[in-house]
Design a protein around this motif. Structure first.
Motif, PDB file in Angstrom:
ATOM      1  N   ILE A  41       0.844  -1.202   0.000  1.00  0.00           N
ATOM      2  CA  ILE A  41       0.000   0.000   0.000  1.00  0.00           C
ATOM      3  C   ILE A  41       0.880   1.252   0.000  1.00  0.00           C
ATOM      4  O   ILE A  41       0.608   2.212  -0.721  1.00  0.00           O
ATOM      5  N   SER A  42       1.966   1.224   0.776  1.00  0.00           N
ATOM      6  CA  SER A  42       2.881   2.381   0.776  1.00  0.00           C
ATOM      7  C   SER A  42       3.526   2.562  -0.591  1.00  0.00           C
ATOM      8  O   SER A  42       3.815   3.686  -1.005  1.00  0.00           O
ATOM      9  N   LEU A  43       3.742   1.474  -1.323  1.00  0.00           N
ATOM     10  CA  LEU A  43       4.274   1.562  -2.678  1.00  0.00           C
ATOM     11  C   LEU A  43       3.273   2.271  -3.599  1.00  0.00           C
ATOM     12  O   LEU A  43       3.654   3.089  -4.435  1.00  0.00           O
ATOM     13  N   ALA A  44       1.985   1.994  -3.404  1.00  0.00           N
ATOM     14  CA  ALA A  44       0.949   2.683  -4.186  1.00  0.00           C
ATOM     15  C   ALA A  44       0.935   4.178  -3.858  1.00  0.00           C
ATOM     16  O   ALA A  44       0.787   5.018  -4.754  1.00  0.00           O
ATOM     17  N   VAL A  45       1.106   4.517  -2.579  1.00  0.00           N
ATOM     18  CA  VAL A  45       1.169   5.931  -2.182  1.00  0.00           C
ATOM     19  C   VAL A  45       2.404   6.587  -2.796  1.00  0.00           C
ATOM     20  O   VAL A  45       2.339   7.723  -3.286  1.00  0.00           O
ATOM     21  N   LEU A  46       3.514   5.864  -2.802  1.00  0.00           N
ATOM     22  CA  LEU A  46       4.738   6.380  -3.412  1.00  0.00           C
ATOM     23  C   LEU A  46       4.552   6.591  -4.920  1.00  0.00           C
ATOM     24  O   LEU A  46       5.058   7.563  -5.478  1.00  0.00           O
ATOM     25  N   LEU A  47       3.813   5.696  -5.564  1.00  0.00           N
ATOM     26  CA  LEU A  47       3.511   5.868  -6.985  1.00  0.00           C
ATOM     27  C   LEU A  47       2.704   7.146  -7.208  1.00  0.00           C
ATOM     28  O   LEU A  47       2.977   7.897  -8.152  1.00  0.00           O
ATOM     29  N   LEU A  48       1.744   7.395  -6.343  1.00  0.00           N
ATOM     30  CA  LEU A  48       0.954   8.633  -6.447  1.00  0.00           C
ATOM     31  C   LEU A  48       1.877   9.852  -6.323  1.00  0.00           C
ATOM     32  O   LEU A  48       1.791  10.789  -7.125  1.00  0.00           O
ATOM     33  N   LYS A  49       2.778   9.831  -5.350  1.00  0.00           N
ATOM     34  CA  LYS A  49       3.723  10.930  -5.165  1.00  0.00           C
ATOM     35  C   LYS A  49       4.634  11.070  -6.390  1.00  0.00           C
ATOM     36  O   LYS A  49       4.906  12.183  -6.848  1.00  0.00           O
ATOM     37  N   PHE A  50       5.092   9.947  -6.942  1.00  0.00           N
ATOM     38  CA  PHE A  50       5.933   9.975  -8.133  1.00  0.00           C
ATOM     39  C   PHE A  50       5.185  10.631  -9.295  1.00  0.00           C
ATOM     40  O   PHE A  50       5.750  11.463 -10.012  1.00  0.00           O
ATOM     41  N   CYS A  51       3.921  10.254  -9.495  1.00  0.00           N
ATOM     42  CA  CYS A  51       3.126  10.839 -10.587  1.00  0.00           C
ATOM     43  C   CYS A  51       2.950  12.344 -10.390  1.00  0.00           C
ATOM     44  O   CYS A  51       3.039  13.108 -11.356  1.00  0.00           O
ATOM     45  N   MET A  52       2.730  12.769  -9.161  1.00  0.00           N
ATOM     46  CA  MET A  52       2.597  14.197  -8.884  1.00  0.00           C
ATOM     47  C   MET A  52       3.918  14.926  -9.175  1.00  0.00           C
ATOM     48  O   MET A  52       3.917  16.006  -9.777  1.00  0.00           O
ATOM     49  N   MET A  53       5.038  14.331  -8.759  1.00  0.00           N
ATOM     50  CA  MET A  53       6.345  14.927  -9.018  1.00  0.00           C
ATOM     51  C   MET A  53       6.636  14.973 -10.517  1.00  0.00           C
ATOM     52  O   MET A  53       7.168  15.965 -11.022  1.00  0.00           O
ATOM     53  N   VAL A  79      12.858   8.661  -5.774  1.00  0.00           N
ATOM     54  CA  VAL A  79      11.575   8.027  -5.445  1.00  0.00           C
ATOM     55  C   VAL A  79      11.514   6.614  -6.044  1.00  0.00           C
ATOM     56  O   VAL A  79      11.025   5.684  -5.397  1.00  0.00           O
ATOM     57  N   SER A  80      12.031   6.440  -7.264  1.00  0.00           N
ATOM     58  CA  SER A  80      11.988   5.104  -7.859  1.00  0.00           C
ATOM     59  C   SER A  80      12.911   4.128  -7.117  1.00  0.00           C
ATOM     60  O   SER A  80      12.567   2.952  -6.956  1.00  0.00           O
ATOM     61  N   LEU A  81      14.053   4.602  -6.639  1.00  0.00           N
ATOM     62  CA  LEU A  81      14.926   3.740  -5.829  1.00  0.00           C
ATOM     63  C   LEU A  81      14.251   3.345  -4.519  1.00  0.00           C
ATOM     64  O   LEU A  81      14.404   2.213  -4.050  1.00  0.00           O
ATOM     65  N   THR A  82      13.503   4.267  -3.945  1.00  0.00           N
ATOM     66  CA  THR A  82      12.756   3.941  -2.725  1.00  0.00           C
ATOM     67  C   THR A  82      11.706   2.877  -3.025  1.00  0.00           C
ATOM     68  O   THR A  82      11.504   1.951  -2.240  1.00  0.00           O
ATOM     69  N   GLY A  83      11.049   2.986  -4.192  1.00  0.00           N
ATOM     70  CA  GLY A  83      10.093   1.953  -4.603  1.00  0.00           C
ATOM     71  C   GLY A  83      10.769   0.604  -4.772  1.00  0.00           C
ATOM     72  O   GLY A  83      10.238  -0.432  -4.345  1.00  0.00           O
ATOM     73  N   ASN A  84      11.955   0.598  -5.392  1.00  0.00           N
ATOM     74  CA  ASN A  84      12.715  -0.654  -5.524  1.00  0.00           C
ATOM     75  C   ASN A  84      13.038  -1.239  -4.161  1.00  0.00           C
ATOM     76  O   ASN A  84      12.956  -2.458  -3.951  1.00  0.00           O
ATOM     77  N   LEU A  85      13.409  -0.391  -3.233  1.00  0.00           N
ATOM     78  CA  LEU A  85      13.723  -0.824  -1.875  1.00  0.00           C
ATOM     79  C   LEU A  85      12.516  -1.494  -1.228  1.00  0.00           C
ATOM     80  O   LEU A  85      12.638  -2.559  -0.610  1.00  0.00           O
ATOM     81  N   ILE A  86      11.349  -0.903  -1.406  1.00  0.00           N
ATOM     82  CA  ILE A  86      10.124  -1.491  -0.850  1.00  0.00           C
ATOM     83  C   ILE A  86       9.875  -2.865  -1.465  1.00  0.00           C
ATOM     84  O   ILE A  86       9.567  -3.832  -0.755  1.00  0.00           O
ATOM     85  N   LEU A  87      10.023  -2.988  -2.786  1.00  0.00           N
ATOM     86  CA  LEU A  87       9.812  -4.281  -3.443  1.00  0.00           C
ATOM     87  C   LEU A  87      10.790  -5.342  -2.952  1.00  0.00           C
ATOM     88  O   LEU A  87      10.402  -6.493  -2.742  1.00  0.00           O
ATOM     89  N   ILE A  88      12.037  -4.956  -2.788  1.00  0.00           N
ATOM     90  CA  ILE A  88      13.035  -5.912  -2.284  1.00  0.00           C
ATOM     91  C   ILE A  88      12.623  -6.426  -0.914  1.00  0.00           C
ATOM     92  O   ILE A  88      12.656  -7.635  -0.646  1.00  0.00           O
ATOM     93  N   VAL A  89      12.198  -5.529  -0.045  1.00  0.00           N
ATOM     94  CA  VAL A  89      11.795  -5.939   1.306  1.00  0.00           C
ATOM     95  C   VAL A  89      10.557  -6.817   1.253  1.00  0.00           C
ATOM     96  O   VAL A  89      10.474  -7.854   1.926  1.00  0.00           O
ATOM     97  N   VAL A  90       9.572  -6.434   0.443  1.00  0.00           N
ATOM     98  CA  VAL A  90       8.321  -7.201   0.376  1.00  0.00           C
ATOM     99  C   VAL A  90       8.579  -8.614  -0.142  1.00  0.00           C
ATOM    100  O   VAL A  90       8.194  -9.596   0.504  1.00  0.00           O
ATOM    101  N   PHE A  91       9.212  -8.729  -1.302  1.00  0.00           N
ATOM    102  CA  PHE A  91       9.388 -10.052  -1.891  1.00  0.00           C
ATOM    103  C   PHE A  91      10.332 -10.936  -1.097  1.00  0.00           C
ATOM    104  O   PHE A  91      10.005 -12.078  -0.784  1.00  0.00           O
ATOM    105  N   SER A  92      11.502 -10.427  -0.773  1.00  0.00           N
ATOM    106  CA  SER A  92      12.448 -11.288  -0.068  1.00  0.00           C
ATOM    107  C   SER A  92      12.014 -11.519   1.376  1.00  0.00           C
ATOM    108  O   SER A  92      12.222 -12.611   1.909  1.00  0.00           O
ATOM    109  N   GLY A  93      11.399 -10.532   2.008  1.00  0.00           N
ATOM    110  CA  GLY A  93      10.912 -10.743   3.369  1.00  0.00           C
ATOM    111  C   GLY A  93       9.808 -11.779   3.414  1.00  0.00           C
ATOM    112  O   GLY A  93       9.815 -12.688   4.248  1.00  0.00           O
ATOM    113  N   TYR A  94       8.854 -11.675   2.500  1.00  0.00           N
ATOM    114  CA  TYR A  94       7.759 -12.648   2.450  1.00  0.00           C
ATOM    115  C   TYR A  94       8.308 -14.041   2.165  1.00  0.00           C
ATOM    116  O   TYR A  94       7.955 -15.016   2.833  1.00  0.00           O
ATOM    117  N   GLU A  95       9.195 -14.120   1.177  1.00  0.00           N
ATOM    118  CA  GLU A  95       9.773 -15.407   0.778  1.00  0.00           C
ATOM    119  C   GLU A  95      10.613 -16.025   1.897  1.00  0.00           C
ATOM    120  O   GLU A  95      10.575 -17.227   2.129  1.00  0.00           O
TER     121      GLU A  95
END
Length: 183
Positions: A41-53, A79-95
């Motif tokens: 969900i925070s990644l979706a919020v970050l996407l919204l912020k990215f689109c605004m920027m 902002v895109s690196l922060t999004g990558n960071l979130i994805l890394i945590v989500v996928f590898s943490g879940y796995e």
């Protein structure tokens, strides 16, 4: 004839309690799933912020100076690196901590997502943090003519160096540990 001691038989009630406790501990890993959902969900919020920027960047680009364009691009990269960071945590943490993800049937599934162990996760996280920190330092230097705050720049550089040194120490300790058979 000597009498042999009776073989040890664990108490069935205690064994049942132990198995129940282990089941609760094992299933407690699912308590992490809402954390990962929150990060999505925070990644979706970050996407919204990215689109605004991005919109603001596009609107102001025609009359902007070259340095403002570069700063805008660096902000988008940040902002895109922060999004990558979130994805890394989500996928590898879940796995690693909740459940295996089955990549079957997903032809575009990146190989790294199911192969990042905890040591790799730490290194990827710190590398992303170092990159984000470097962008912040670069943005401060690019903006040095407009606002010069020596103390702020010193703090940015100092914090960045701490991240870089921490990353190097972690990488060396992981390499030393793997060379000695530790994980």
């Amino acid at each position: 004839m000597t009498e042999q001691p009776a073989p040890y038989r664990p108490n069935p009630v205690l064994k049942s309690v132990e198995h129940g406790f282990e089941r609760v501990l094992f299933n407690s890993r699912w308590l992490m799933a809402p954390f990962y959902l929150g990060l999505v969900i925070s990644l979706a919020v970050l996407l919204l912020k990215f689109c605004m920027m991005l919109w603001e960047f596009i609107v102001h680009a025609p009359g902007a100076k070259e340095s403002d364009i570069i700063l805008g691009v660096l902000s988008l990269i940040d902002v895109s690196l922060t999004g990558n960071l979130i994805l890394i945590v989500v996928f590898s943490g879940y796995e690693n901590f909740v459940s295996r993800i089955d990549p079957a049937g997903h032809p575009d599934w990146p190989d790294w997502m199911t192969k990042v162990n905890f040591a790799g996760l730490k290194q990827k996280l710190l590398a992303s943090i170092v990159a984000i920190s470097a962008i912040q330092v670069l943005k401060a230097f690019m903006n040095i003519d407009a606002v010069f705050d020596a103390q702020k720049i010193a703090w940015l550089v100092g914090v960045h160096l701490v991240f870089v040194i921490s990353t190097l120490i972690l990488a060396l300790s992981d390499r030393w540990g793997s060379a000695h058979g530790e994980e």
